[in-house]
Design a protein around this motif. Structure first.
Motif, PDB file in Angstrom:
ATOM      1  N   ASN A 127      64.557  71.603  31.986  1.00 32.87           N
ATOM      2  CA  ASN A 127      65.370  71.965  33.144  1.00 32.87           C
ATOM      3  C   ASN A 127      64.841  73.236  33.824  1.00 32.87           C
ATOM      4  N   GLN A 128      64.334  74.158  33.029  1.00 33.13           N
ATOM      5  CA  GLN A 128      63.741  75.375  33.596  1.00 33.13           C
ATOM      6  C   GLN A 128      62.498  75.034  34.414  1.00 33.13           C
ATOM      7  N   VAL A 129      61.692  74.130  33.895  1.00 32.30           N
ATOM      8  CA  VAL A 129      60.500  73.683  34.635  1.00 32.30           C
ATOM      9  C   VAL A 129      60.914  72.995  35.926  1.00 32.30           C
ATOM     10  N   HIS A 130      61.939  72.140  35.835  1.00 31.53           N
ATOM     11  CA  HIS A 130      62.415  71.408  37.015  1.00 31.53           C
ATOM     12  C   HIS A 130      62.888  72.382  38.099  1.00 31.53           C
ATOM     13  N   ASP A 131      63.656  73.378  37.704  1.00 30.93           N
ATOM     14  CA  ASP A 131      64.135  74.380  38.667  1.00 30.93           C
ATOM     15  C   ASP A 131      62.973  75.148  39.286  1.00 30.93           C
ATOM     16  N   ALA A 132      62.001  75.505  38.458  1.00 31.73           N
ATOM     17  CA  ALA A 132      60.841  76.241  38.967  1.00 31.73           C
ATOM     18  C   ALA A 132      60.036  75.391  39.944  1.00 31.73           C
TER      19      ALA A 132
ATOM     20  N   PHE B 134      61.609  64.910  39.480  1.00 32.08           N
ATOM     21  CA  PHE B 134      60.680  65.722  38.703  1.00 32.08           C
ATOM     22  C   PHE B 134      59.236  65.258  38.895  1.00 32.08           C
ATOM     23  N   VAL B 135      58.996  63.963  38.734  1.00 24.40           N
ATOM     24  CA  VAL B 135      57.618  63.456  38.800  1.00 24.40           C
ATOM     25  C   VAL B 135      57.027  63.610  40.200  1.00 24.40           C
ATOM     26  N   VAL B 136      57.862  63.516  41.217  1.00 22.82           N
ATOM     27  CA  VAL B 136      57.387  63.698  42.589  1.00 22.82           C
ATOM     28  C   VAL B 136      57.024  65.157  42.825  1.00 22.82           C
ATOM     29  N   LEU B 137      57.859  66.046  42.326  1.00 22.05           N
ATOM     30  CA  LEU B 137      57.580  67.476  42.455  1.00 22.05           C
ATOM     31  C   LEU B 137      56.270  67.834  41.760  1.00 22.05           C
ATOM     32  N   VAL B 138      56.041  67.221  40.606  1.00 15.10           N
ATOM     33  CA  VAL B 138      54.793  67.463  39.876  1.00 15.10           C
ATOM     34  C   VAL B 138      53.599  66.944  40.671  1.00 15.10           C
ATOM     35  N   LYS B 139      53.715  65.739  41.200  1.00 13.51           N
ATOM     36  CA  LYS B 139      52.620  65.130  41.943  1.00 13.51           C
ATOM     37  C   LYS B 139      52.265  65.927  43.195  1.00 13.51           C
ATOM     38  N   VAL B 140      53.283  66.288  43.969  1.00 13.23           N
ATOM     39  CA  VAL B 140      53.059  67.056  45.195  1.00 13.23           C
ATOM     40  C   VAL B 140      52.596  68.473  44.858  1.00 13.23           C
TER      41      VAL B 140
ATOM     42  N   ILE C 147      50.225  73.924  38.447  1.00 11.38           N
ATOM     43  CA  ILE C 147      50.862  72.620  38.261  1.00 11.38           C
ATOM     44  C   ILE C 147      49.814  71.556  37.988  1.00 11.38           C
ATOM     45  N   GLU C 148      48.674  71.659  38.635  1.00 10.23           N
ATOM     46  CA  GLU C 148      47.574  70.733  38.370  1.00 10.23           C
ATOM     47  C   GLU C 148      47.125  70.846  36.914  1.00 10.23           C
ATOM     48  N   THR C 149      47.086  72.064  36.392  1.00 15.31           N
ATOM     49  CA  THR C 149      46.670  72.280  35.005  1.00 15.31           C
ATOM     50  C   THR C 149      47.572  71.538  34.024  1.00 15.31           C
ATOM     51  N   PHE C 150      48.870  71.537  34.295  1.00 17.10           N
ATOM     52  CA  PHE C 150      49.834  70.935  33.370  1.00 17.10           C
ATOM     53  C   PHE C 150      50.327  69.561  33.828  1.00 17.10           C
ATOM     54  N   LYS C 151      49.709  68.996  34.839  1.00 17.54           N
ATOM     55  CA  LYS C 151      50.205  67.759  35.455  1.00 17.54           C
ATOM     56  C   LYS C 151      50.382  66.624  34.430  1.00 17.54           C
ATOM     57  N   LYS C 152      49.377  66.328  33.651  1.00 16.94           N
ATOM     58  CA  LYS C 152      49.460  65.216  32.697  1.00 16.94           C
ATOM     59  C   LYS C 152      50.510  65.478  31.633  1.00 16.94           C
ATOM     60  N   ASP C 153      50.581  66.723  31.159  1.00 16.79           N
ATOM     61  CA  ASP C 153      51.594  67.058  30.164  1.00 16.79           C
ATOM     62  C   ASP C 153      52.996  66.882  30.728  1.00 16.79           C
ATOM     63  N   LEU C 154      53.210  67.377  31.941  1.00 19.10           N
ATOM     64  CA  LEU C 154      54.537  67.299  32.548  1.00 19.10           C
ATOM     65  C   LEU C 154      54.952  65.861  32.812  1.00 19.10           C
TER      66      LEU C 154
END
Length: 242
Positions: free
Chosen positions: A20-25, A37-43, A51-58
């Protein structure tokens, strides 16, 4: 047996909190109308290196979170359990995203700058001593732009006679006449890494090459430079966590 169950439950709860902390950030960083969440990570991965560094993990953690939250059989009972290594990793990611370092932490801090009345020999000595190729130039205590080694070379080429040129009385303002405008920005020392990345991203979208961001006490060109961030500094940031 009960202590093991409590430990597993604690790991699941810790994972949810960190997720949830990651999602808020991500919401605060990416700032789009889609809250998934997944859209925020992708964009976000296209905008921010972290975010690119942790993209696959997230993306994997999003799947795990769905299993943990949406497949609960009853309150306090989780059908899927994250292991401790996963929980520690997402907590570290949450900490990085929620509490980003100040931009000054990645800036070149030994800023060499000059007054436009300084002699050019002072600049050539700085190039020799520090290996820098760009220097902020001040006029009446206000930054008016950058002096680059390439403009010095151009000036030399135009003023050289019989293979030599006398630099003894040449001052920086003589060279600045040959210096093209280099887009720069000024920010306060309170700005964080992600905000600086966003400044470069906005410049890129406008198809402008931002040469550097100069950090001062309050983000004003009249203030002494505390640090300089270039696009290369952003590329070299290491966000990996063990």
């Amino acid at each position: 047996m009960e202590s093991v169950k409590n430990q597993e439950q604690l790991l699941s709860e810790r994972f949810e909190v960190a997720y949830n902390q990651v999602h808020d950030a991500l919401r605060g960083l990416v700032k789009i109308n889609d809250d998934r969440f997944v859209v925020l990570v992708k964009v976000g991965a296209k905008r921010y290196q972290v975010i690119e560094t942790f993209k696959k993990d997230l993306e994997q953690y999003a799947k795990l979170r769905n299993a943990i939250v949406h497949e609960k059989i009853e309150v306090g009972f989780y059908i899927a359990e994250p292991n401790e290594k996963v929980v520690i990793h997402i907590e570290k990611i949450a900490n990085i995203l929620s509490q980003p370092n100040y931009a000054l932490s990645i800036a070149s801090k030994d800023v060499v700058y000059f007054d436009d009345r300084d002699k050019i020999l002072k600049v050539t000595s700085a190039i020799k001593d520090h290996g820098y190729s760009k220097f902020p130039v001040y006029q009446n205590n206000k930054c008016i732009g950058l002096l680059t080694s390439s403009s010095i070379v151009k000036w030399l080429a135009r003023n050289m006679k019989n293979g030599s040129v006398n630099l003894a009385n040449i001052r920086i303002f003589d060279i600045m006449k040959f210096e093209k405008a280099h887009p720069i920005d000024f920010v306060s020392k309170e700005i964080n890494i992600f905000e600086v990345e966003n400044i470069f991203e906005k410049s890129h979208k406008k198809k402008q090459k931002l040469e550097c961001v100069i950090i001062t006490e309050n983000g004003r060109p009249e203030e002494k430079p505390l640090g300089i961030v270039t696009p290369w500094d952003l590329i070299e940031i290491d966000y990996t966590v063990e």
